[in-house]
Design a protein around this motif. Structure first.
Motif, PDB file in Angstrom:
ATOM      1  N   PRO A  79      11.849 -10.040  -5.050  1.00 44.43           N
ATOM      2  CA  PRO A  79      11.013 -11.250  -5.029  1.00 44.43           C
ATOM      3  C   PRO A  79      11.662 -12.385  -5.824  1.00 44.43           C
ATOM      4  O   PRO A  79      12.362 -12.148  -6.807  1.00 44.43           O
ATOM      5  CB  PRO A  79       9.722 -10.800  -5.723  1.00 44.43           C
ATOM      6  CG  PRO A  79       9.779  -9.308  -5.790  1.00 44.43           C
ATOM      7  CD  PRO A  79      11.215  -8.913  -5.733  1.00 44.43           C
ATOM      8  N   GLY A  80      11.425 -13.616  -5.362  1.00 43.22           N
ATOM      9  CA  GLY A  80      11.834 -14.797  -6.121  1.00 43.22           C
ATOM     10  C   GLY A  80      10.602 -15.365  -6.834  1.00 43.22           C
ATOM     11  O   GLY A  80       9.557 -14.690  -6.918  1.00 43.22           O
ATOM     12  N   ALA A  81      10.722 -16.607  -7.282  1.00 42.41           N
ATOM     13  CA  ALA A  81       9.629 -17.198  -8.071  1.00 42.41           C
ATOM     14  C   ALA A  81       8.327 -17.296  -7.265  1.00 42.41           C
ATOM     15  O   ALA A  81       7.247 -16.949  -7.764  1.00 42.41           O
ATOM     16  CB  ALA A  81      10.056 -18.585  -8.549  1.00 42.41           C
ATOM     17  N   ARG A 138       3.447 -11.693  -2.802  1.00 42.40           N
ATOM     18  CA  ARG A 138       3.754 -11.421  -1.392  1.00 42.40           C
ATOM     19  C   ARG A 138       5.256 -11.641  -1.146  1.00 42.40           C
ATOM     20  O   ARG A 138       5.852 -12.529  -1.756  1.00 42.40           O
ATOM     21  CB  ARG A 138       2.969 -12.379  -0.484  1.00 42.40           C
ATOM     22  CG  ARG A 138       1.461 -12.218  -0.587  1.00 42.40           C
ATOM     23  CD  ARG A 138       0.777 -13.239   0.317  1.00 42.40           C
ATOM     24  NE  ARG A 138       1.273 -13.159   1.671  1.00 42.40           N
ATOM     25  CZ  ARG A 138       1.350 -14.207   2.501  1.00 42.40           C
ATOM     26  NH1 ARG A 138       0.974 -15.414   2.100  1.00 42.40           N
ATOM     27  NH2 ARG A 138       1.811 -14.049   3.721  1.00 42.40           N
ATOM     28  N   PRO A 139       5.849 -10.844  -0.242  1.00 44.22           N
ATOM     29  CA  PRO A 139       7.294 -10.996  -0.010  1.00 44.22           C
ATOM     30  C   PRO A 139       7.600 -12.204   0.866  1.00 44.22           C
ATOM     31  O   PRO A 139       6.795 -12.584   1.727  1.00 44.22           O
ATOM     32  CB  PRO A 139       7.651  -9.709   0.751  1.00 44.22           C
ATOM     33  CG  PRO A 139       6.410  -9.370   1.503  1.00 44.22           C
ATOM     34  CD  PRO A 139       5.266  -9.808   0.623  1.00 44.22           C
ATOM     35  N   PHE A 140       8.748 -12.786   0.671  1.00 45.50           N
ATOM     36  CA  PHE A 140       9.269 -13.848   1.533  1.00 45.50           C
ATOM     37  C   PHE A 140       8.236 -14.937   1.872  1.00 45.50           C
ATOM     38  O   PHE A 140       7.891 -15.139   3.033  1.00 45.50           O
ATOM     39  CB  PHE A 140       9.849 -13.243   2.829  1.00 45.50           C
ATOM     40  CG  PHE A 140      11.217 -12.649   2.641  1.00 45.50           C
ATOM     41  CD1 PHE A 140      12.342 -13.458   2.641  1.00 45.50           C
ATOM     42  CD2 PHE A 140      11.385 -11.290   2.431  1.00 45.50           C
ATOM     43  CE1 PHE A 140      13.621 -12.924   2.462  1.00 45.50           C
ATOM     44  CE2 PHE A 140      12.662 -10.744   2.240  1.00 45.50           C
ATOM     45  CZ  PHE A 140      13.772 -11.569   2.259  1.00 45.50           C
ATOM     46  N   VAL A 141       7.759 -15.604   0.836  1.00 46.01           N
ATOM     47  CA  VAL A 141       6.819 -16.719   1.068  1.00 46.01           C
ATOM     48  C   VAL A 141       7.403 -18.065   0.644  1.00 46.01           C
ATOM     49  O   VAL A 141       6.802 -19.092   0.888  1.00 46.01           O
ATOM     50  CB  VAL A 141       5.458 -16.491   0.351  1.00 46.01           C
ATOM     51  CG1 VAL A 141       4.663 -15.390   1.019  1.00 46.01           C
ATOM     52  CG2 VAL A 141       5.656 -16.201  -1.131  1.00 46.01           C
ATOM     53  N   PHE A 143      22.759 -11.648   7.852  1.00 44.52           N
ATOM     54  CA  PHE A 143      22.801 -12.434   6.616  1.00 44.52           C
ATOM     55  C   PHE A 143      21.393 -12.695   6.108  1.00 44.52           C
ATOM     56  O   PHE A 143      20.432 -12.773   6.876  1.00 44.52           O
ATOM     57  CB  PHE A 143      23.504 -13.774   6.864  1.00 44.52           C
ATOM     58  CG  PHE A 143      24.966 -13.625   7.168  1.00 44.52           C
ATOM     59  CD1 PHE A 143      25.840 -13.172   6.192  1.00 44.52           C
ATOM     60  CD2 PHE A 143      25.464 -13.924   8.422  1.00 44.52           C
ATOM     61  CE1 PHE A 143      27.210 -13.027   6.471  1.00 44.52           C
ATOM     62  CE2 PHE A 143      26.826 -13.783   8.706  1.00 44.52           C
ATOM     63  CZ  PHE A 143      27.688 -13.334   7.729  1.00 44.52           C
ATOM     64  N   HIS A 144      21.278 -12.861   4.799  1.00 44.68           N
ATOM     65  CA  HIS A 144      19.992 -13.175   4.182  1.00 44.68           C
ATOM     66  C   HIS A 144      19.613 -14.622   4.540  1.00 44.68           C
ATOM     67  O   HIS A 144      20.492 -15.498   4.585  1.00 44.68           O
ATOM     68  CB  HIS A 144      20.130 -13.021   2.660  1.00 44.68           C
ATOM     69  CG  HIS A 144      18.815 -12.989   1.943  1.00 44.68           C
ATOM     70  ND1 HIS A 144      18.052 -14.111   1.747  1.00 44.68           N
ATOM     71  CD2 HIS A 144      18.118 -11.959   1.396  1.00 44.68           C
ATOM     72  CE1 HIS A 144      16.951 -13.776   1.089  1.00 44.68           C
ATOM     73  NE2 HIS A 144      16.966 -12.472   0.873  1.00 44.68           N
ATOM     74  N   PRO A 145      18.314 -14.891   4.798  1.00 45.42           N
ATOM     75  CA  PRO A 145      17.926 -16.275   5.105  1.00 45.42           C
ATOM     76  C   PRO A 145      18.377 -17.275   4.039  1.00 45.42           C
ATOM     77  O   PRO A 145      18.690 -18.429   4.362  1.00 45.42           O
ATOM     78  CB  PRO A 145      16.394 -16.229   5.182  1.00 45.42           C
ATOM     79  CG  PRO A 145      16.041 -14.807   5.381  1.00 45.42           C
ATOM     80  CD  PRO A 145      17.165 -13.970   4.863  1.00 45.42           C
ATOM     81  N   ILE A 186       9.565  -5.835   3.367  1.00 40.94           N
ATOM     82  CA  ILE A 186       9.635  -5.164   2.053  1.00 40.94           C
ATOM     83  C   ILE A 186      10.898  -5.637   1.334  1.00 40.94           C
ATOM     84  O   ILE A 186      11.846  -6.104   1.963  1.00 40.94           O
ATOM     85  CB  ILE A 186       9.793  -3.621   2.168  1.00 40.94           C
ATOM     86  CG1 ILE A 186       9.097  -3.055   3.405  1.00 40.94           C
ATOM     87  CG2 ILE A 186       9.338  -2.921   0.915  1.00 40.94           C
ATOM     88  CD1 ILE A 186       9.132  -1.513   3.476  1.00 40.94           C
ATOM     89  N   ASN A 187      10.924  -5.457   0.040  1.00 43.72           N
ATOM     90  CA  ASN A 187      12.140  -5.696  -0.740  1.00 43.72           C
ATOM     91  C   ASN A 187      12.627  -4.397  -1.374  1.00 43.72           C
ATOM     92  O   ASN A 187      11.845  -3.467  -1.576  1.00 43.72           O
ATOM     93  CB  ASN A 187      11.874  -6.712  -1.855  1.00 43.72           C
ATOM     94  CG  ASN A 187      11.816  -8.123  -1.323  1.00 43.72           C
ATOM     95  OD1 ASN A 187      12.739  -8.593  -0.660  1.00 43.72           O
ATOM     96  ND2 ASN A 187      10.708  -8.811  -1.586  1.00 43.72           N
ATOM     97  N   ILE A 188      13.892  -4.397  -1.727  1.00 44.86           N
ATOM     98  CA  ILE A 188      14.443  -3.257  -2.471  1.00 44.86           C
ATOM     99  C   ILE A 188      13.749  -3.182  -3.840  1.00 44.86           C
ATOM    100  O   ILE A 188      13.274  -2.128  -4.245  1.00 44.86           O
ATOM    101  CB  ILE A 188      15.968  -3.427  -2.672  1.00 44.86           C
ATOM    102  CG1 ILE A 188      16.698  -3.471  -1.331  1.00 44.86           C
ATOM    103  CG2 ILE A 188      16.527  -2.398  -3.633  1.00 44.86           C
ATOM    104  CD1 ILE A 188      17.045  -2.155  -0.699  1.00 44.86           C
TER     105      ILE A 188
END
Ligand code: URA
Length: 260
Positions: free
Chosen positions: A116-118, A125-128, A226-228, A152-154
């Motif tokens: 997750p990022g900030a 929630r993932p990827f928001v 690739f990652h977004p 999901i994230n690692i």
């Protein structure tokens, strides 16, 4: 906008203005202008993109939560309750929210990110955030809705300042992902970027070599791309991501049947 473009009484310059505004907005939104998705006609210095959907790609499938999906939902909910207060590594102290993952509990397709990022930490929630918005568009570009798949994230907790996950953090967190995959039982997994691909497949091979082809994790097909966030940093990657997700959709249809 589309009506305006189609209306034959509009002058050429009005149509061009409308298209320029649309292109500007699309770029600001981070819309995916994939090379192969477009025919580009050049008029002087103005580029007029015409969207061209390739057959079999943009098929929108309804979300149907099967009986199996309902059972998975209960199992996932119970598992989330069991692990959501995890303090197995130092990220437990710095996180705002534990980001379990979300989506269709009966999903046949699972996307796996890094951590997750900030924004994700704040919302649980993932990827928001920005890369999440692009991921949603990537998912939609192959005819799914975000709710059709599971994301999901690692790592379930945000590493401070978005630093890369430490090996000890991955080691204690990865069993959670394995258990989630055991419950969901996807037919196909898409890993996003180097860390999630290398971690899941336990390899040091880079994403450039691994992307866009059928890989295997315990009998489940894996397609890496690739990652977004890499696409946001370097939009040229979008062309490869588009190739990879078209392949992903083809493999999904082959493994699940196109009506699933
Ligand atoms: N990047 C990830 O890998 N995961 C998220 O949830 C958000 C950004």
């Amino acid at each position: 906008m589309l009506n305006q473009k189609r209306n034959p009484s509009n002058s050429f310059s009005e149509v061009i203005k409308a298209l320029q505004a649309e292109a500007k907005q699309s770029l600001e939104d981070g819309f995916i202008y994939f090379k192969e998705d477009l025919k580009t006609k050049t008029k002087g210095t103005v580029i007029v993109p015409t969207r061209k959907i390739k057959s079999g790609v943009a098929v929108v499938c309804p979300v149907v939560i099967s009986k199996e999906g309902k059972d998975n939902e209960k199992a996932l909910q119970a598992y989330k309750e069991e692990i959501k207060n995890c303090q197995k590594c130092s990220l437990g102290k710095t996180r705002t929210n534990f980001v379990f993952g979300e989506g269709n509990p009966g999903a046949k397709l699972v996307f796996i990110g890094e951590a997750p990022g900030a924004d994700e930490d704040e919302q649980g929630r993932p990827f928001v955030g920005r890369s999440g918005q692009l991921l949603t568009k990537i998912i939609e570009s192959i005819g799914f809705k975000r709710e059709d798949v599971f994301i999901i994230n690692i790592l379930k907790c945000r590493p401070p300042n978005n630093r890369a996950p430490e090996p000890e953090e991955v080691e204690v967190c990865i069993p959670y992902l394995y258990k989630q995959l055991e419950i969901i039982k996807p037919k196909i997994i898409c890993t996003l970027g180097n860390p999630s691909t290398q971690t899941l497949l336990n390899t040091k091979e880079g994403i450039t070599k691994l992307r866009g082809r059928a890989l295997d994790w315990n009998g489940i097909e894996v397609v890496a791309t690739f990652h977004p966030s890499a696409c946001l940093r370097n939009p040229a990657y979008k062309v490869d991501v588009w190739k990879d997700v078209k392949f992903l959709r083809k493999e999904y249809d082959r493994l699940c049947g196109s009506s699933n």
